[in-house]
Design a protein around this motif. Structure first.
Motif, PDB file in Angstrom:
ATOM      1  N   LEU A 138      22.758  47.537 -18.970  1.00  0.00           N
ATOM      2  CA  LEU A 138      23.622  48.493 -18.258  1.00  0.00           C
ATOM      3  C   LEU A 138      22.786  49.415 -17.366  1.00  0.00           C
ATOM      4  CD1 LEU A 138      26.147  49.565 -21.058  1.00  0.00           C
ATOM      5  CD2 LEU A 138      26.613  48.133 -19.062  1.00  0.00           C
ATOM      6  N   SER A 139      21.646  49.872 -17.906  1.00  0.00           N
ATOM      7  CA  SER A 139      20.802  50.791 -17.147  1.00  0.00           C
ATOM      8  C   SER A 139      20.290  50.125 -15.877  1.00  0.00           C
ATOM      9  CB  SER A 139      19.633  51.275 -18.012  1.00  0.00           C
ATOM     10  OG  SER A 139      20.130  51.868 -19.205  1.00  0.00           O
ATOM     11  N   GLU A 140      19.977  48.834 -15.986  1.00  0.00           N
ATOM     12  CA  GLU A 140      19.505  48.116 -14.790  1.00  0.00           C
ATOM     13  C   GLU A 140      20.603  48.010 -13.736  1.00  0.00           C
ATOM     14  OE1 GLU A 140      17.995  44.413 -16.357  1.00  0.00           O
ATOM     15  OE2 GLU A 140      16.318  45.505 -17.278  1.00  0.00           O
ATOM     16  N   GLU A 141      21.808  47.680 -14.161  1.00  0.00           N
ATOM     17  CA  GLU A 141      22.888  47.514 -13.183  1.00  0.00           C
ATOM     18  C   GLU A 141      23.180  48.834 -12.467  1.00  0.00           C
ATOM     19  OE1 GLU A 141      24.484  45.131 -11.796  1.00  0.00           O
ATOM     20  OE2 GLU A 141      25.919  46.412 -10.724  1.00  0.00           O
ATOM     21  N   LEU A 146      30.502  48.856 -27.717  1.00  0.00           N
ATOM     22  CA  LEU A 146      31.642  49.358 -26.945  1.00  0.00           C
ATOM     23  C   LEU A 146      31.113  49.821 -25.599  1.00  0.00           C
ATOM     24  CD1 LEU A 146      32.913  51.340 -29.956  1.00  0.00           C
ATOM     25  CD2 LEU A 146      34.469  49.859 -28.702  1.00  0.00           C
ATOM     26  N   ALA A 147      31.316  48.998 -24.599  1.00  0.00           N
ATOM     27  CA  ALA A 147      30.861  49.372 -23.260  1.00  0.00           C
ATOM     28  C   ALA A 147      32.047  49.198 -22.323  1.00  0.00           C
ATOM     29  CB  ALA A 147      29.693  48.507 -22.814  1.00  0.00           C
ATOM     30  N   GLY A 148      32.448  50.281 -21.711  1.00  0.00           N
ATOM     31  CA  GLY A 148      33.576  50.206 -20.780  1.00  0.00           C
ATOM     32  C   GLY A 148      33.265  51.008 -19.552  1.00  0.00           C
ATOM     33  N   ALA A 164      27.874  40.448 -16.890  1.00  0.00           N
ATOM     34  CA  ALA A 164      27.031  39.285 -16.581  1.00  0.00           C
ATOM     35  C   ALA A 164      25.605  39.549 -17.068  1.00  0.00           C
ATOM     36  CB  ALA A 164      27.054  39.015 -15.076  1.00  0.00           C
ATOM     37  N   ARG A 165      25.135  40.766 -16.859  1.00  0.00           N
ATOM     38  CA  ARG A 165      23.781  41.128 -17.307  1.00  0.00           C
ATOM     39  C   ARG A 165      23.702  41.210 -18.831  1.00  0.00           C
ATOM     40  NH1 ARG A 165      20.365  43.507 -13.297  1.00  0.00           N
ATOM     41  NH2 ARG A 165      21.458  44.138 -11.367  1.00  0.00           N
ATOM     42  N   VAL A 166      24.739  41.796 -19.465  1.00  0.00           N
ATOM     43  CA  VAL A 166      24.704  41.923 -20.926  1.00  0.00           C
ATOM     44  C   VAL A 166      24.672  40.529 -21.567  1.00  0.00           C
ATOM     45  CG1 VAL A 166      26.015  42.670 -22.959  1.00  0.00           C
ATOM     46  CG2 VAL A 166      25.778  44.205 -20.989  1.00  0.00           C
ATOM     47  N   LEU A 167      25.480  39.622 -21.040  1.00  0.00           N
ATOM     48  CA  LEU A 167      25.491  38.257 -21.601  1.00  0.00           C
ATOM     49  C   LEU A 167      24.101  37.631 -21.488  1.00  0.00           C
ATOM     50  CD1 LEU A 167      28.945  36.926 -20.315  1.00  0.00           C
ATOM     51  CD2 LEU A 167      28.288  37.393 -22.697  1.00  0.00           C
ATOM     52  N   ALA A 168      23.442  37.857 -20.377  1.00  0.00           N
ATOM     53  CA  ALA A 168      22.079  37.329 -20.215  1.00  0.00           C
ATOM     54  C   ALA A 168      21.127  37.992 -21.206  1.00  0.00           C
ATOM     55  CB  ALA A 168      21.606  37.562 -18.781  1.00  0.00           C
TER      56      ALA A 168
END
Lengths: 459, 459
Positions: free
Chosen positions: A389-392, A422-424, A452-456
């Motif tokens: 998340l921080s990267e995005e 829990l990420a929204g 997409a990033r979290v899944l990776a």
């Protein structure tokens, strides 16, 4: 170009189509609490299931005793599995006259500050949010032909009406649904630029009470003051719920409610929460809760009692001098830490009965319950998701609390033994449960990229 | 056979036709408080005016700033004149699902105890009642070709909505309307066998308040306890209206409220009022008002504060966890003796403002007002009417108080300088302002005969 980079580029190029797919869902008035929308809820479930099937999921809208639950599996990938949860049902729209457009005719509007927002009931809660995950899956499948991790998806249709069918469904299908990690996209960002992972959620206990006095409405001249007035009885009960310091007065209410650890308190203070902006954004100025508590404590770590609805007697145009025979209220409690919803419910019922004149009656209707829940952020998946998340977003994503209740998060932890991320991408001004609900277009777009990033990162 | 005997015989023979004439009026849904029934109110006024014109009155439905007022004169007879007042408008019917038949399709029903009743909205309040007087006039004209005394009739169309147009109308037409004595048929009998003349009436002051907190409904999870809840603010205000002894707590509320004289108290005690039956008839058992006061005092000589309607937040099916931005209540005060309605209204507004959080707002809407009124029973007309009623019913007709408010009675006394004989044939179980309103057929029939006798007695 890495797979992830290709996926992100695909997401950017596919935005117009993703928005159109979300609009198609938002056009379905899937109001779960109102029986008039039964067929719409079913239609919404079928539409999502068909979309997931087209993406290569084994997907179906499964019948329950209430609205269907969509379950989809695509577990071809190796590695630790995830179960994503969302809900396709929405809140009622009333009062409809306060909407600036028909609530089920979504459109992108540009606000005064230039922000583009998707306006519709359900835009943020939860159709826009859960579609960020589905669109991320779609992009991975489109670009690489597969998902990076084994993915199951469960989309409920009764989240806004207390999830009555969910416990039995989890009981029956828990083994099938269980994964190594839960993912839920029904929470908010810290602010419009800063994503966050919610690690504490309040629980909920809802109760409707009906006070009955006389056998019919009475003329206030003929019976005034001699006859019990159901409005008076109800107003007394509701007013008694809080003392002058804003504390809830129900005996035993604060059992199992510790002070938060100093370390957490320090972390929350460091967030430098702007309470004036928080309240000012909705036209208020003075924190209304417990004296001496910070606003973040009030909404994250303190329990509440709120009268969500009340009514009795003549509410139409003009005046009618009746003594109403009946008055009702819907009261909900947000719970924290170890508060037991059923103990709270029983204590509230005793509290009401203790204030009931002996010739009046009360009827109770329970509406959903869920304990508060907190997750163990030492689980490495939390750090991985936090980095993604921080990267995005180009900013560190903090672990935060949330005032809202997501009972399924507790069920995932307690029934299925899963930690849940829990990420929204909701914002405080989204107006969920209110007229003119919206979801920022940037939240939708970057939300898809985030998943997409979290899944990776989880792969 | 005397003229009176011939008139009474005519009334008996004409009952079926009189009932059909009443039914025709009851079929008109003249709900004055609801703009949807504007045309029906006008139609009702025209129908009554036409009927009176056919009886030889100079009659018209006169325009006002609101609903028309029917004025009719037949002053050919010598002697002291009377002005009869009634109202052709009715209360709303909600909740409609509690009616046992369509409220504007009148019918005679036979109750379990064998009593025959006219069932319809307005049967007792006030169409059935004022038609007793018109039918008595009809019989006098039919039998003798004339009325025994000069008679004027005024029928208002806004009694159930605070009579907004009446003060200006009385101001403009007071000289034309003034008579030697007022007659009003909008009160009740002592019991089903005993008529009564009401000589004390409570006044009324109505006020609607709208509490506004946040600029929109809020999610109780996101804002719960930190944001002001309009329902909580309203419940606190309404609960604070009464102390633990049932006394109204508004400062100055009891100014101008003396204890009743011992002689009147003794007279009332002699009536041997059956409070258990009074409350038991509507499913209650415990007098709810001021500690230590008798039920008759409560409804005749003590002031009240009643919450006639309240509402805020989500009241639909199911549950919605909102913090409502707005909540409203309709509160009315029954006033006695020298209480000043406008002083009470101002004191109530101060009371509300004193309980308002600084970031909330309140809006006030006044709804009608009238001082309490008491008539001088030493006026010989009272004795004459009392004897006429006693003869018709075979029982002495007491002078009683009444909890209801009939502001016109105060206007007649204070603006037009007339004493008023309040004689009506309503019963406590008529359900006026409630579903399934009824008027006993015997009250209608003997009511007509009673007025025929009173007109003779006043000649």
């Amino acid at each position: 170009m890495s797979d992830l980079e290709a996926v992100l580029a695909h997401i950017d190029a596919d935005q117009p189509a993703a928005l159109e797919r979300l609009f198609a869902l938002l056009r379905i008035p899937s109001i779960s609490t109102d029986p008039a929308y039964l067929a719409d809820c079913a239609r919404c479930a079928e539409a999502v299931a068909a979309d997931l099937a087209a993406l290569g999921f084994e997907a179906a809208a499964r019948p329950t005793t209430g609205h269907p639950i969509v379950v989809a599996h695509n577990r071809a990938a190796p590695g630790r599995s995830v179960l994503f949860y969302g809900h396709y049902d929405v809140q009622p729209v009333d009062p409809p006259e306060l909407w600036n457009r028909p609530p089920f005719e979504p459109a992108v509007e540009t606000l005064a500050d230039g922000a583009k927002v998707i306006r519709a009931r359900g835009a943020a809660d939860d159709k826009g949010q859960f579609m960020t995950f589905i669109e991320a899956c779609r992009a991975w499948v489109a670009v690489t032909g597969a998902l990076p991790v084994p993915v199951s998806i469960m989309l409920e249709g009764e989240e806004e009406s207390g999830s009555p069918s969910l416990p039995a469904f989890l009981e029956a299908h828990g083994d099938e649904l269980k994964a190594d990690l839960g993912l839920i996209c029904d929470t908010g960002m810290w602010d419009a630029e800063t994503p966050a992972i919610t690690t504490m959620l309040r629980g909920l206990c809802g109760e409707e009470i009906v006070i009955r006095g006389a056998s019919r409405d009475l003329h206030s001249g003929m019976y005034g003051s001699a006859a019990a007035n159901a409005n008076h009885v109800l107003a007394r009960i509701l007013a008694d719920l809080h003392d002058a310091d804003g504390r809830v007065t129900i005996p035993g209410f604060y059992d199992g409610v510790p002070e938060i650890p100093e370390s957490l308190r320090a972390q929350w203070e460091a967030l430098d929460f702007d309470v004036a902006a928080f309240l000012g954004g909705v036209g208020l100025a003075v924190p209304a809760g417990e004296t001496g508590r910070s606003a973040l404590e009030m909404i994250w770590s303190r329990p509440t009692a709120e009268v969500n609805g009340m009514g009795g007697g003549y509410q139409g145009a003009g005046f009618k001098t009746v003594i109403p025979a009946e008055a009702r209220a819907k009261v909900s409690f947000r719970l924290v830490f170890d508060q037991d919803p059923e103990k709270i419910r029983a204590a509230f019922r005793d509290f009401v009965r203790a204030r009931l004149p002996e010739d009046c009656e009360v009827e109770f209707h329970p509406h959903g319950n869920g304990r508060a829940v907190a997750f163990d952020t030492a689980n490495p998946a939390f750090g991985a998701a936090q980095r993604a998340l921080s990267e995005e977003w180009g900013r560190p994503a903090p672990f935060i609390g949330a005032g809202g209740s997501i009972p399924i998060a507790g069920d995932f932890k307690n029934r299925l033994g899963m930690d849940v991320i829990l990420a929204g991408f909701g914002l405080d001004d989204d107006g969920i449960h209110s007229p003119n609900e919206k979801y920022n277009l940037a939240c939708f777009h970057k939300g898809i990229r985030s998943w997409a990033r979290v899944l990776a990162a989880l792969a």
